[in-house]
Scaffold this motif. Structure first.
Motif, mmCIF file in Angstrom:
data_model
loop_
_atom_site.group_PDB
_atom_site.id
_atom_site.type_symbol
_atom_site.label_atom_id
_atom_site.label_comp_id
_atom_site.label_asym_id
_atom_site.label_seq_id
_atom_site.Cartn_x
_atom_site.Cartn_y
_atom_site.Cartn_z
ATOM 1 N N THR A 116 0.847 -1.191 0.000
ATOM 2 C CA THR A 116 0.000 0.000 0.000
ATOM 3 C C THR A 116 0.883 1.241 0.000
ATOM 4 O OG1 THR A 116 -1.689 -1.199 1.223
ATOM 5 C CG2 THR A 116 -1.843 1.212 1.209
ATOM 6 N N LEU A 117 0.595 2.149 -0.919
ATOM 7 C CA LEU A 117 1.397 3.361 -1.087
ATOM 8 C C LEU A 117 0.606 4.604 -0.717
ATOM 9 C CD1 LEU A 117 3.054 2.533 -4.540
ATOM 10 C CD2 LEU A 117 4.067 2.339 -2.264
ATOM 11 N N PRO A 118 1.296 5.734 -0.556
ATOM 12 C CA PRO A 118 0.601 6.999 -0.273
ATOM 13 C C PRO A 118 -0.390 7.333 -1.402
ATOM 14 C CG PRO A 118 2.968 7.266 0.017
ATOM 15 C CD PRO A 118 2.747 5.912 -0.585
ATOM 16 N N GLU A 119 -1.410 8.063 -1.053
ATOM 17 C CA GLU A 119 -2.474 8.407 -2.003
ATOM 18 C C GLU A 119 -1.937 9.079 -3.270
ATOM 19 O OE1 GLU A 119 -6.487 11.164 -2.183
ATOM 20 O OE2 GLU A 119 -5.818 10.415 -0.231
ATOM 21 N N ASP A 120 -0.976 9.972 -3.128
ATOM 22 C CA ASP A 120 -0.417 10.654 -4.306
ATOM 23 C C ASP A 120 0.201 9.657 -5.282
ATOM 24 O OD1 ASP A 120 -1.152 13.114 -3.299
ATOM 25 O OD2 ASP A 120 0.849 13.613 -2.544
ATOM 26 N N ALA A 121 0.819 8.617 -4.760
ATOM 27 C CA ALA A 121 1.421 7.595 -5.613
ATOM 28 C C ALA A 121 0.341 6.744 -6.294
ATOM 29 C CB ALA A 121 2.364 6.710 -4.800
ATOM 30 N N VAL A 122 -0.689 6.399 -5.563
ATOM 31 C CA VAL A 122 -1.784 5.600 -6.124
ATOM 32 C C VAL A 122 -2.473 6.347 -7.266
ATOM 33 C CG1 VAL A 122 -4.015 4.532 -5.601
ATOM 34 C CG2 VAL A 122 -2.128 4.339 -3.964
ATOM 35 N N LYS A 123 -2.586 7.653 -7.147
ATOM 36 C CA LYS A 123 -3.236 8.468 -8.183
ATOM 37 C C LYS A 123 -2.479 8.449 -9.508
ATOM 38 C CE LYS A 123 -5.424 11.805 -5.101
ATOM 39 N NZ LYS A 123 -5.421 13.213 -4.657
ATOM 40 N N THR A 124 -1.234 7.983 -9.511
ATOM 41 C CA THR A 124 -0.441 7.966 -10.751
ATOM 42 C C THR A 124 -0.782 6.777 -11.642
ATOM 43 O OG1 THR A 124 1.414 6.664 -9.848
ATOM 44 C CG2 THR A 124 1.490 9.072 -9.540
ATOM 45 N N ARG A 125 -1.558 5.837 -11.139
ATOM 46 C CA ARG A 125 -1.898 4.637 -11.906
ATOM 47 C C ARG A 125 -2.696 5.018 -13.150
ATOM 48 N NH1 ARG A 125 -1.855 0.458 -7.830
ATOM 49 N NH2 ARG A 125 0.062 0.913 -6.702
ATOM 50 N N GLY A 126 -2.271 4.513 -14.272
ATOM 51 C CA GLY A 126 -2.952 4.780 -15.534
ATOM 52 C C GLY A 126 -2.430 6.000 -16.272
ATOM 53 N N LEU A 127 -1.552 6.784 -15.647
ATOM 54 C CA LEU A 127 -1.050 7.988 -16.311
ATOM 55 C C LEU A 127 -0.186 7.666 -17.527
ATOM 56 C CD1 LEU A 127 -0.165 10.374 -13.342
ATOM 57 C CD2 LEU A 127 -2.136 10.476 -14.876
ATOM 58 N N GLY A 128 0.554 6.568 -17.467
ATOM 59 C CA GLY A 128 1.391 6.179 -18.603
ATOM 60 C C GLY A 128 0.550 5.873 -19.823
ATOM 61 N N GLU A 129 -0.506 5.126 -19.641
ATOM 62 C CA GLU A 129 -1.405 4.788 -20.753
ATOM 63 C C GLU A 129 -2.105 6.039 -21.278
ATOM 64 O OE1 GLU A 129 -5.321 2.009 -21.591
ATOM 65 O OE2 GLU A 129 -3.992 1.484 -19.935
#
Length: 145
Positions: A116-129
């Motif tokens: 489990t990571l900090p919220e700011d890190a979780v929000k990065t999911r899907g940004l590459g796509e």
């Protein structure tokens, strides 16, 4: 065996630093059950070499300043396509988006528990796509994020 509290602390600090430098798709795995050399992997990516370097520098600076640790090894700096920071307890992989797709580290470690990571890190999911789609549509320059 699970990742130590210290490893989780390092992973979270590195993930937050990566998120602060706009890394994409930050994810961490507890690899302590399958590897004896480290407890956890952090994987992040960026759409260009300059941003990869910026993310790596921020992670290294933050972990040194806030937690008093320096990597025992830093590899891939020159090309900035895949930079590895080895802190013994954790290993950080910051990859150019193209290398991330090609090497697919998530596929290799998918059976390991996600940390489990900090919220700011979780929000990065899907940004590459999302970035890849914008680039394909000509809405984003390949060298800018």
């Amino acid at each position: 065996m699970t990742a130590t509290d210290r490893s989780i602390e390092l992973i979270n600090a590195a993930a937050q630093a990566a998120a602060d430098r706009l890394a994409h798709d930050i994810i961490a795995y507890d690899v302590s059950d399958v590897l004896s050399i480290t407890d956890a992997f952090l994987v992040a990516s960026a759409p260009n070499d300059r941003q990869v370097k910026s993310i790596v520098d921020e992670i290294e600076e933050r972990l040194n300043k806030d937690l008093g640790v320096k990597p025992v090894r830093r590899e891939g700096d020159r090309e900035a396509r895949w930079v590895l920071l080895d802190y013994v307890d954790i290993v950080v992989h910051v990859q150019h988006s193209e290398e991330r797709v090609f090497y697919a580290l998530e596929r290799l470690w998918k059976d390991c528990p996600e940390i489990t990571l900090p919220e700011d890190a979780v929000k990065t999911r899907g940004l590459g796509e999302e970035h890849a789609k914008l680039r394909a549509a000509g809405e984003v320059d390949g060298d800018l994020s």
